[in-house]
Design a protein around this motif. Structure first.
Motif, mmCIF file in Angstrom:
data_model
loop_
_atom_site.group_PDB
_atom_site.id
_atom_site.type_symbol
_atom_site.label_atom_id
_atom_site.label_comp_id
_atom_site.label_asym_id
_atom_site.label_seq_id
_atom_site.Cartn_x
_atom_site.Cartn_y
_atom_site.Cartn_z
ATOM 1 N N MET A 116 0.872 -1.176 0.000
ATOM 2 C CA MET A 116 0.000 0.000 0.000
ATOM 3 C C MET A 116 0.908 1.225 0.000
ATOM 4 S SD MET A 116 -2.978 1.216 2.684
ATOM 5 C CE MET A 116 -3.994 -0.237 2.372
ATOM 6 N N ASN A 117 0.851 1.994 -1.087
ATOM 7 C CA ASN A 117 1.708 3.161 -1.241
ATOM 8 C C ASN A 117 0.894 4.445 -1.170
ATOM 9 O OD1 ASN A 117 4.212 1.680 -1.880
ATOM 10 N ND2 ASN A 117 3.062 1.041 -3.673
ATOM 11 N N PHE A 118 1.385 5.398 -0.395
ATOM 12 C CA PHE A 118 0.755 6.706 -0.272
ATOM 13 C C PHE A 118 1.648 7.734 -0.951
ATOM 14 C CE2 PHE A 118 -1.248 4.369 3.161
ATOM 15 C CZ PHE A 118 -2.561 4.814 3.113
ATOM 16 N N ALA A 119 1.168 8.293 -2.055
ATOM 17 C CA ALA A 119 1.962 9.248 -2.836
ATOM 18 C C ALA A 119 2.327 10.485 -2.033
ATOM 19 C CB ALA A 119 1.204 9.653 -4.099
ATOM 20 N N GLY A 120 1.474 10.885 -1.099
ATOM 21 C CA GLY A 120 1.717 12.084 -0.302
ATOM 22 C C GLY A 120 2.571 11.849 0.929
ATOM 23 N N GLY A 121 3.089 10.643 1.094
ATOM 24 C CA GLY A 121 3.895 10.315 2.261
ATOM 25 C C GLY A 121 3.096 9.566 3.312
ATOM 26 N N VAL A 122 3.810 9.041 4.302
ATOM 27 C CA VAL A 122 3.166 8.237 5.336
ATOM 28 C C VAL A 122 3.352 8.826 6.733
ATOM 29 C CG1 VAL A 122 3.121 6.054 4.076
ATOM 30 C CG2 VAL A 122 5.151 6.667 5.391
ATOM 31 N N SER A 123 3.618 10.106 6.809
ATOM 32 C CA SER A 123 3.656 10.783 8.111
ATOM 33 C C SER A 123 2.271 11.360 8.350
ATOM 34 C CB SER A 123 4.711 11.885 8.116
ATOM 35 O OG SER A 123 5.994 11.323 8.024
ATOM 36 N N PHE A 124 1.493 10.695 9.202
ATOM 37 C CA PHE A 124 0.116 11.088 9.427
ATOM 38 C C PHE A 124 -0.028 11.876 10.723
ATOM 39 C CE2 PHE A 124 -0.581 7.097 6.868
ATOM 40 C CZ PHE A 124 -0.938 7.764 5.717
ATOM 41 N N ILE A 125 -1.040 12.731 10.769
ATOM 42 C CA ILE A 125 -1.311 13.581 11.925
ATOM 43 C C ILE A 125 -2.678 13.212 12.495
ATOM 44 C CG2 ILE A 125 -1.680 15.959 12.685
ATOM 45 C CD1 ILE A 125 0.198 16.815 10.390
ATOM 46 N N SER A 126 -2.738 13.053 13.806
ATOM 47 C CA SER A 126 -3.996 12.722 14.470
ATOM 48 C C SER A 126 -5.075 13.731 14.102
ATOM 49 C CB SER A 126 -3.788 12.711 15.984
ATOM 50 O OG SER A 126 -4.981 12.368 16.648
ATOM 51 N N GLY A 127 -6.244 13.214 13.714
ATOM 52 C CA GLY A 127 -7.359 14.065 13.306
ATOM 53 C C GLY A 127 -7.390 14.346 11.818
ATOM 54 N N GLY A 128 -6.294 14.045 11.115
ATOM 55 C CA GLY A 128 -6.242 14.250 9.667
ATOM 56 C C GLY A 128 -6.965 13.134 8.935
ATOM 57 N N THR A 129 -7.154 13.334 7.641
ATOM 58 C CA THR A 129 -7.833 12.340 6.816
ATOM 59 C C THR A 129 -6.819 11.420 6.153
ATOM 60 O OG1 THR A 129 -9.674 13.823 6.369
ATOM 61 C CG2 THR A 129 -9.373 12.003 4.825
#
Length: 142
Positions: A116-129
């Motif tokens: 599973m690849n995320f083009a926008g990166g894989v650093s996620f923020i709590s509450g984000g989509t």
């Protein structure tokens, strides 16, 4: 991170076909995708450890039907999303049946070369989509 996609016993049996099952596609209908950090479990039948579930606030739910199948590749055709529960970097995912407890498959998460690849990166923020705009599941050869 290299590709490390694995099937659970339930999913493998569905893929093999036993006369009562029509494959993985119906099992994925309204299935739940969870993203985790830490080490990937040995296989989808292995219980989780102390990993954080990045999708515990709002689970990413696949559509019904989950997509279309051709030559062992299931293509998810609808955008699915959920709300991120933790700030950090998930390293792997697990897909569950619609009941949210029967695991179907696991795989790696990254920006390229993963299951599973995320083009926008894989650093996620709590509450984000967390959004998945397209995807496919390829049934590995046994």
């Amino acid at each position: 991170m290299a590709s490390n996609f694995k099937l659970s016993n339930v999913a493998a049996a569905a893929c093999a076909g036993d006369g009562a099952s029509v494959g993985l596609l119906p099992l994925l209908a309204t299935g739940k995708i969870h993203l985790y950090d830490g080490s990937q479990a040995t296989n989808p039948d292995t219980a989780l450890g102390a990993q954080n579930d990045y999708c515990s606030s709002t689970v990413i739910t696949l559509p019904s039907p989950a997509g279309t199948e051709s030559n062992g590749v299931i293509t998810v055709g609808t955008v699915v999303s959920g709300t991120c529960s933790f700030t950090g970097t998930p390293t792997w995912f697990r897909v569950y049946e619609s009941n949210g407890t029967s695991s179907l498959c696991d795989g790696t998460v990254g920006v390229s070369g993963c299951d599973m690849n995320f083009a926008g990166g894989v650093s996620f923020i709590s509450g984000g989509t967390i959004a998945i705009s397209a995807g496919s599941f390829s049934i590995p050869a046994h």
